[in-house]
Design a protein around this motif. Structure first.
Motif, short mmCIF file in Angstrom:
data_model
loop_
_atom_site.label_atom_id
_atom_site.label_comp_id
_atom_site.label_asym_id
_atom_site.label_seq_id
_atom_site.Cartn_x
_atom_site.Cartn_y
_atom_site.Cartn_z
N VAL A 75 0.79 -1.21 -0.08
CA VAL A 75 -0.15 -0.12 -0.13
C VAL A 75 0.99 1.32 0.18
O VAL A 75 1.78 1.35 0.70
CB VAL A 75 -0.73 0.14 1.52
N CYS A 103 -0.93 7.71 -0.78
CA CYS A 103 -2.42 7.85 -1.37
C CYS A 103 -3.17 6.52 -0.92
O CYS A 103 -4.37 6.18 -1.25
CB CYS A 103 -2.26 8.07 -3.02
N GLN A 104 -2.58 5.71 -0.17
CA GLN A 104 -3.05 4.51 0.30
C GLN A 104 -3.55 3.48 -0.68
O GLN A 104 -4.40 2.66 -0.27
CB GLN A 104 -4.04 4.93 1.44
N LYS A 105 -3.28 3.63 -1.94
CA LYS A 105 -3.90 2.59 -3.05
C LYS A 105 -2.71 1.48 -3.22
O LYS A 105 -1.66 1.65 -2.89
CB LYS A 105 -3.85 3.37 -4.47
N ARG A 106 -3.61 0.28 -3.52
CA ARG A 106 -2.65 -0.82 -3.66
C ARG A 106 -1.80 -0.76 -4.85
O ARG A 106 -2.48 -0.56 -6.12
CB ARG A 106 -3.57 -2.25 -3.60
N CYS A 142 4.92 4.89 -6.67
CA CYS A 142 3.42 4.61 -6.82
C CYS A 142 2.83 5.19 -8.06
O CYS A 142 3.41 6.06 -8.74
CB CYS A 142 2.75 5.31 -5.88
N TYR A 145 -0.03 5.57 -9.09
CA TYR A 145 -0.79 6.54 -8.82
C TYR A 145 -0.64 8.02 -8.66
O TYR A 145 -1.29 8.76 -9.04
CB TYR A 145 -2.14 6.28 -7.76
N GLU A 192 -5.94 5.17 -17.09
CA GLU A 192 -6.74 4.53 -15.98
C GLU A 192 -7.92 4.23 -16.26
O GLU A 192 -8.68 3.28 -16.00
CB GLU A 192 -6.50 5.40 -14.69
#
Length: 202
Positions: free
Chosen positions: A30, A34-37, A45, A47, A158
């Protein structure tokens, strides 16, 4: 609950499982910003661009020699004359003709400028680490490419990716990788590549 497959050993696991119940391999991490997988192999990241720490054990997976005795590597080396569509078809032809369990993908990308007006972040080489399987595992390799001015068309790419997932619920995403380049005329060229596995209907 959707079924997923461990990237390392091919074992069936539940969606959201952080570790494989068979071999213990970590399936995702994670982003601290941004806490995205995201993939455990990514140093940044996909993202938000946050730089991430990749553990040494993940950077260079080490396995006991006895576990590697049946592993093989198949390498694709592509001509810059052809674009991603033809490369995808060649990869899928190999996947359909060979019964394998894939453990690792190592791609190398470049800016393909051979076809004017169709520039792409394209695959130069793709190494597949695999072991023989008794049956075909129904893998499928797919891609999407976009371009844009001023800024990277991340949202556009995306959206294409998410739309594809919604229209292909029978496929489970096992691996995802993005590549992007900026041309001499300040145009951004981006591509996303995924390896999927068709989920058997029960």
């Amino acid at each position: 609950m959707k079924i997923m497959f461990c990237w390392k050993c091919g074992n069936e696991i539940n969606e959201g499982d952080k570790f494989c119940t068979k071999c213990g391999a970590q399936q995702f991490k994670v982003c601290t910003k941004c806490q995205k997988r995201i993939s455990i192999f990514d140093g940044f990241c996909i993202y938000c661009g946050e730089k991430l720490i990749v553990p040494k054990a993940v950077q260079k997976p080490k396995q006991k020699q006895k576990d590697q005795k049946n592993f093989k590597t198949y390498s694709f080396k592509f001509s810059n004359i052809i674009l991603n569509a033809s490369k995808r078809d060649e990869i899928n032809k190999w996947l359909s003709e060979n019964n394998v369990i894939i453990h690792y993908l190592k791609p190398r990308f470049y800016l393909n400028t051979f076809c004017p007006g169709k520039w792409q972040a394209s695959i130069d080489t793709l190494d597949i680490l695999y072991e023989p399987a008794e049956t075909n595992q129904n893998y499928y390799f797919e891609y999407a490419s976009v371009s844009g001015w001023i800024k990277r068309p991340t949202e556009k790419l995306e959206k294409i990716y998410n739309d594809w997932k919604e229209t292909h619920p029978e496929y489970q995403i096992l691996w995802k990788k993005e590549a992007d380049f900026q041309t001499t005329r300040s145009e951004y060229v981006m591509s996303i590549f995924v390896l999927c596995k068709k989920i058997e209907q029960k």
